[in-house]
Design a protein around this motif. Structure first.
Motif, mmCIF file in Angstrom:
data_model
loop_
_atom_site.group_PDB
_atom_site.id
_atom_site.type_symbol
_atom_site.label_atom_id
_atom_site.label_comp_id
_atom_site.label_asym_id
_atom_site.label_seq_id
_atom_site.Cartn_x
_atom_site.Cartn_y
_atom_site.Cartn_z
ATOM 1 N N PHE A 236 -6.189 -6.517 -10.888
ATOM 2 C CA PHE A 236 -6.097 -6.585 -9.436
ATOM 3 C C PHE A 236 -4.630 -6.354 -9.106
ATOM 4 C CE2 PHE A 236 -9.838 -9.164 -10.263
ATOM 5 C CZ PHE A 236 -10.700 -8.800 -9.241
ATOM 6 N N SER A 237 -4.349 -5.302 -8.358
ATOM 7 C CA SER A 237 -2.956 -4.960 -8.076
ATOM 8 C C SER A 237 -2.708 -4.813 -6.581
ATOM 9 C CB SER A 237 -2.588 -3.647 -8.768
ATOM 10 O OG SER A 237 -1.270 -3.271 -8.455
ATOM 11 N N ASP A 238 -1.579 -5.345 -6.156
ATOM 12 C CA ASP A 238 -1.089 -5.081 -4.816
ATOM 13 C C ASP A 238 -0.793 -3.583 -4.746
ATOM 14 O OD1 ASP A 238 0.057 -5.196 -2.311
ATOM 15 O OD2 ASP A 238 1.816 -6.324 -2.925
ATOM 16 N N ILE A 239 -1.009 -2.975 -3.615
ATOM 17 C CA ILE A 239 -0.692 -1.549 -3.482
ATOM 18 C C ILE A 239 0.790 -1.357 -3.206
ATOM 19 C CG2 ILE A 239 -1.064 0.525 -2.085
ATOM 20 C CD1 ILE A 239 -3.956 -0.368 -1.761
ATOM 21 N N ASN B 76 -4.950 -4.386 1.137
ATOM 22 C CA ASN B 76 -3.796 -3.945 0.388
ATOM 23 C C ASN B 76 -3.925 -4.243 -1.093
ATOM 24 O OD1 ASN B 76 -2.429 -2.901 2.560
ATOM 25 N ND2 ASN B 76 -1.484 -4.834 3.067
ATOM 26 N N CYS B 77 -5.145 -4.375 -1.581
ATOM 27 C CA CYS B 77 -5.383 -4.702 -2.984
ATOM 28 C C CYS B 77 -6.050 -3.523 -3.683
ATOM 29 C CB CYS B 77 -6.260 -5.941 -3.092
ATOM 30 S SG CYS B 77 -6.601 -6.428 -4.787
ATOM 31 N N LEU B 78 -5.592 -3.220 -4.861
ATOM 32 C CA LEU B 78 -6.156 -2.148 -5.680
ATOM 33 C C LEU B 78 -6.819 -2.793 -6.881
ATOM 34 C CD1 LEU B 78 -6.241 0.955 -6.216
ATOM 35 C CD2 LEU B 78 -4.102 0.657 -7.439
ATOM 36 N N ILE B 79 -8.071 -2.492 -7.122
ATOM 37 C CA ILE B 79 -8.800 -3.048 -8.250
ATOM 38 C C ILE B 79 -9.025 -1.933 -9.258
ATOM 39 C CG2 ILE B 79 -10.868 -4.269 -9.016
ATOM 40 C CD1 ILE B 79 -11.202 -5.064 -6.006
ATOM 41 N N LEU B 80 -8.502 -2.094 -10.475
ATOM 42 C CA LEU B 80 -8.633 -1.058 -11.508
ATOM 43 C C LEU B 80 -9.629 -1.498 -12.543
ATOM 44 C CD1 LEU B 80 -4.849 -0.377 -12.031
ATOM 45 C CD2 LEU B 80 -6.387 0.764 -10.462
ATOM 46 N N ILE C 79 -5.854 -9.255 -15.148
ATOM 47 C CA ILE C 79 -4.455 -9.323 -14.711
ATOM 48 C C ILE C 79 -4.416 -9.256 -13.195
ATOM 49 C CG2 ILE C 79 -2.249 -8.087 -14.619
ATOM 50 C CD1 ILE C 79 -2.660 -7.251 -17.473
ATOM 51 N N VAL C 80 -3.594 -10.114 -12.604
ATOM 52 C CA VAL C 80 -3.301 -10.074 -11.171
ATOM 53 C C VAL C 80 -1.830 -9.712 -11.054
ATOM 54 C CG1 VAL C 80 -3.111 -11.422 -9.056
ATOM 55 C CG2 VAL C 80 -5.050 -11.803 -10.607
ATOM 56 N N VAL C 81 -1.543 -8.586 -10.398
ATOM 57 C CA VAL C 81 -0.150 -8.159 -10.247
ATOM 58 C C VAL C 81 0.187 -8.046 -8.761
ATOM 59 C CG1 VAL C 81 -0.777 -5.738 -10.605
ATOM 60 C CG2 VAL C 81 1.582 -6.407 -10.860
ATOM 61 N N ASP C 82 1.210 -8.800 -8.368
ATOM 62 C CA ASP C 82 1.658 -8.810 -6.972
ATOM 63 C C ASP C 82 3.096 -9.300 -6.947
ATOM 64 O OD1 ASP C 82 2.053 -9.281 -4.169
ATOM 65 O OD2 ASP C 82 -0.109 -9.514 -3.944
ATOM 66 N N ARG D 59 -0.043 -13.825 -5.269
ATOM 67 C CA ARG D 59 -0.403 -13.764 -6.683
ATOM 68 C C ARG D 59 -1.054 -15.083 -7.119
ATOM 69 N NH1 ARG D 59 4.514 -12.247 -8.580
ATOM 70 N NH2 ARG D 59 5.171 -14.369 -8.916
ATOM 71 N N LYS D 60 -0.420 -16.182 -6.776
ATOM 72 C CA LYS D 60 -0.937 -17.500 -7.151
ATOM 73 C C LYS D 60 -2.299 -17.761 -6.510
ATOM 74 C CE LYS D 60 0.133 -22.387 -7.102
ATOM 75 N NZ LYS D 60 0.701 -23.437 -6.296
ATOM 76 N N GLY D 61 -2.459 -17.394 -5.247
ATOM 77 C CA GLY D 61 -3.720 -17.614 -4.555
ATOM 78 C C GLY D 61 -4.874 -16.856 -5.186
ATOM 79 N N LEU D 62 -4.654 -15.590 -5.527
ATOM 80 C CA LEU D 62 -5.712 -14.796 -6.143
ATOM 81 C C LEU D 62 -6.052 -15.314 -7.537
ATOM 82 C CD1 LEU D 62 -7.709 -12.506 -5.889
ATOM 83 C CD2 LEU D 62 -5.902 -10.911 -6.573
#
Length: 94
Positions: free
Chosen positions: A52-55, A90-94, A5-8, A14-17
């Motif tokens: 992958f989450s935006d902070i 500014n990216c958080l990876i869980l 999951i990519v969350v932004d 979001r689209k780029g990642l």
């Protein structure tokens, strides 16, 4: 196959990642979401391998999402085990 999951909240980011991950790992399923609430709803019924989450997001920060995912349970099992938290910019990876 991994479910990623990519969350932004920023559509362009979001689209780029998503595009980068899809190019590097075409065998995996990549799902784009705009906020933490969507993620929490999704993991209620689905297993996820990586997020992958935006902070910095307006409704719920990536750090708050991480904490809520750790606490969220469905029945007797946890929806997602947060095994590793890594921050890059500014990216958080869980």
């Amino acid at each position: 196959m991994l479910r990623i999951i990519v969350v932004d909240d920023e559509p362009r980011q979001r689209k780029g990642l998503v595009e980068i991950i899809c190019r590097l790992r075409p065998e995996d399923e990549v799902i784009a979401m705009k906020d933490g609430e969507q993620v929490l709803e999704y993991v209620h019924d689905n297993e996820v391998d990586i997020i992958f989450s935006d902070i910095r997001m307006p409704q719920m920060s990536g750090l708050e999402l991480s904490n809520r995912l750790k606490m969220k349970k469905v029945g007797q099992r946890r929806c997602l085990k947060v095994k590793k938290v890594s921050m890059m910019g500014n990216c958080l990876i869980l």
